[in-house]
Every structure is written in C-alpha cells, then in structure tokens.
Design an enzyme around this catalytic site. Structure first.
Site, PDB file in Angstrom:
ATOM      1  CE  LYS A  35      49.986 -85.600 110.652  1.00 15.63           C
ATOM      2  NZ  LYS A  35      51.011 -85.321 111.667  1.00 15.63           N
ATOM      3  CD1 TRP A  85      54.980 -88.882 107.090  1.00 14.62           C
ATOM      4  CD2 TRP A  85      54.975 -90.871 108.092  1.00 14.62           C
ATOM      5  NE1 TRP A  85      55.205 -88.677 108.414  1.00 14.62           N
ATOM      6  CE2 TRP A  85      55.203 -89.870 109.070  1.00 14.62           C
ATOM      7  CE3 TRP A  85      54.939 -92.205 108.501  1.00 14.62           C
ATOM      8  CZ2 TRP A  85      55.385 -90.167 110.417  1.00 14.62           C
ATOM      9  CZ3 TRP A  85      55.130 -92.508 109.848  1.00 14.62           C
ATOM     10  CH2 TRP A  85      55.347 -91.497 110.789  1.00 14.62           C
ATOM     11  CG  ASP A 101      49.244 -90.390 104.113  1.00 15.20           C
ATOM     12  OD1 ASP A 101      48.395 -89.686 104.708  1.00 15.20           O
ATOM     13  OD2 ASP A 101      50.246 -90.866 104.676  1.00 15.20           O
TER      14      ASP A 101
END
Length: 356
Positions: A192, A101, A168
């Site tokens: 999540k 990511w 992030d």
C-alpha cells in the site's frame, strides 16, 4: 486517457520506483543479472536489505532496542505469528475490533491464548473509533489496526497504555510523523505505502521476545529471523528491492513530514468536496475519517452504479467499495498525486450538478 490509480492494494507506486525496478529486472546495478536472478546471500542483495533496514530505522527514528525484519506472508500471517511469539497458553491479550482485519486478528490470537476484545465498533458498522475502553489486568499486549482500509476509519491518537502496544499498520505505514517508540511491535504488508505485494515489514522491540514457554516453529520465531537478518530462508528478493526503492523515494521527498503534509492536503480536498455535495454521504464519524481510504456512499443508492460507471469511463481505477461494505472507496496513499484527487473531486462535482 490518463489513469488515476485509487486501488486499495496492491496500489500506486512512485513512477521513479517503477522505472528503476523495471531496469533492474533486465540488469541489476550493471551486474549483468536480473534482480530476479541474484542470490539472496550475495553481497549485492545484502546491500539492498541493509539499505531497507536502515531506511526504516531512519524514518521511524528507532534505536538499537528495535529490530527490523522483512518477511514472507503479508499481514495476515502476522495475525498468527504475533500471538505465537508473545502470548502464552492461558494468558490474555487485548484486541480492538474496529473492522474486518482487527476481527480476523483477534480470531487467530484465540488459537494461542485468551484474546479479549476490549473494543468492538460493530454496533455502528465500524464507522467510528472507540477511544475509551478497559484493558484487562495482566494483558500481555494491546493490538490495534491503525487504519481500517475497508471501513475508512483511522486512529489519529493512539491508546495510552502500560502494556505493550502492537499495531497492524498495513495501510498507513510511513504516511505521517508519529512516535513509533510507543509501539512494541508493528507489522505492515508492503503493498500500500511501501512497495509491492509479497513482503511484510515487522518492527519489534526486542524486550518483548523470549517470554513464552511454547515451542515455536523455527520459521515462525521472530528471534530466529533476527539472528538470521531476515535471511533464514529465501526472502522475496524483488519485493524487498521495491520496498527499498520506495523507502529511498520517501526519504528523498522529505521523509514523513512531507508525506504527512501531502496526505493531509489530499484528504482535506476529498472530504471537503464530499461534505459540500448532498448527492454523496459519508458514514464515518468526521474525527475518525481515514486519510488513506475515504469510504462514502450515494445518498440515492440508485445513483451508485451510474457513478461507478462514470468513474470507470474517466479512468478512475479501484474506487468501488469493498464487497462487504459497498459504496465508494478512494485510496490516497503516499504515491498518489494531489492532481488525481483534484480530478476525482471535479468528477464528483460535475456528477452532483447533473444528478443533485
């Protein structure tokens, strides 16, 4: 058979949140309408988003220097939206590439300016967090991925830097007490630790905005979203509602101190079991292991398929490792009970006894 949900995302939600959300699908707050039907500019939904914003600020202990947004697009959209708003043509931003990511985020930023990768842990397959690196003079910000869901690493101490810190936090948001004021911008997909897929949380310190010269499309402009209170266009109403319920649940359980206590207990149980059984092997440096996503392997690769088959038969959902990494991945987000981790550890112990 009871199922144990170790999915990496979308992932487990608190049972009470699922129950309340299911009631709201049929009749939201006794309005006679479904949450799926109410207008996003009604007082009903304004109450929802107000509570969600207030809960975020309470959990993060933020003052009026920060704004909270609930936006479409998930974290991947933020790979582009962050540099579009913060990085001008010819300017440099620093990026840490600690996994898939962070790598994707840096590539998107390079479309808007110079994205200089100051830390790249690919030399050891992203199994550690590099602590010492140099940030270029004049960098507009430093971007990190606080928890690497795929590779199983996590920042446990954040970089000390004089440039704005951007993170992030998709896979460890609200999992523990941290100083959120260290960050100029935080973004996190909800699916999540804080809700259902379909909405993205963005927390911004206002003083970093309005400094780029480029024209920003209205729908991509953070300042326009702030002015509109996340209602510039129709928001993902149901996803925002589930996030509000999940944030309410976190506060009701004792907030981030309690989440941190529970998550530490789950991670310690899993990793202590892993380290005690030679049939399993962890690849991540111990000090950088993620509390959210434990990634490990079978010492004998031929045992991986039988172990995953056993997990499936015993109701262990979502434990197969990410396609580019392989192995086993056990995700232990806020709503996962300690009981599920204990049952998984018992399964590991039994498998090791029969195959060690």
């Amino acid at each position: 058979m009871k199922l144990h949900n170790f999915n990496s995302g979308p992932s487990i939600l608190p049972q009470s949140v699922l129950e309340e959300a299911s009631r709201a699908v049929l009749n939201f707050n006794d309005t006679g309408l479904s949450i799926l039907e109410i207008g996003h500019r009604t007082a009903w939904f304004q109450e929802v988003i107000n509570e969600a914003v207030d809960s975020v600020k309470q959990l993060m202990q933020l003052d009026d220097a920060y704004e909270v947004l609930f936006l479409h697009g998930g974290a991947t959209t933020q790979f582009m939206q962050v540099p579009m708003n913060l990085l001008d043509d010819g300017e440099t931003a620093a990026y840490c590439d600690n996994g898939i990511w962070g790598n994707k985020a840096a590539k998107e930023a390079a479309l808007f300016g110079n994205a200089e990768v100051v830390s790249n842990t690919a030399d050891k397959k992203h199994t550690y967090i590099q602590k010492n690196f140099t940030i270029p003079a004049g960098a507009k910000y430093l971007h990190i991925t606080s928890n690497n869901t795929v590779e199983g690493t996590q920042w446990h101490q954040y970089p000390n830097t004089t440039v704005p810190l951007v993170a992030d936090m998709s896979s460890d948001i609200f999992s523990k007490v941290i100083d959120f004021k260290k960050f100029a911008l935080i973004y996190a997909g909800a699916q999540k630790n804080m809700g259902a897929a379909g909405v993205n949380l963005v927390v911004i310190r206002k003083d970093v905005l309005g400094k780029v010269k480029r024209k920003i499309p209205t729908i991509m402009n953070y300042q326009k979203h702030i002015e509109a209170g996340s209602l510039m266009n129709t928001p993902p109403v149901f996803a925002v509602y589930v996030s509000m319920l999940t944030l309410r649940w976190i506060l009701g359980q004792g907030g981030l101190p309690e989440m941190g206590k529970r998550n530490t207990a789950k991670a310690n149980l899993l990793y202590n079991t892993l380290d005690s059984l030679p049939v399993f092997t962890g690849s991540v440096v111990k000090e950088d292991r993620s509390q959210m996503n434990a990634v490990f392997f079978l010492s004998n690769p031929a045992l991986e398929a039988p172990f995953l088959d056993l997990c499936k038969r015993e109701g262990m959902i979502g434990v197969k490792g990410y396609r580019t990494v392989g192995g086993v991945r056990v995700s232990m987000y806020n709503a996962l009970p300690l009981e599920s981790v204990q049952i998984f550890c018992d399964l590991m112990t039994d498998f090791a006894a029969k195959n060690g």
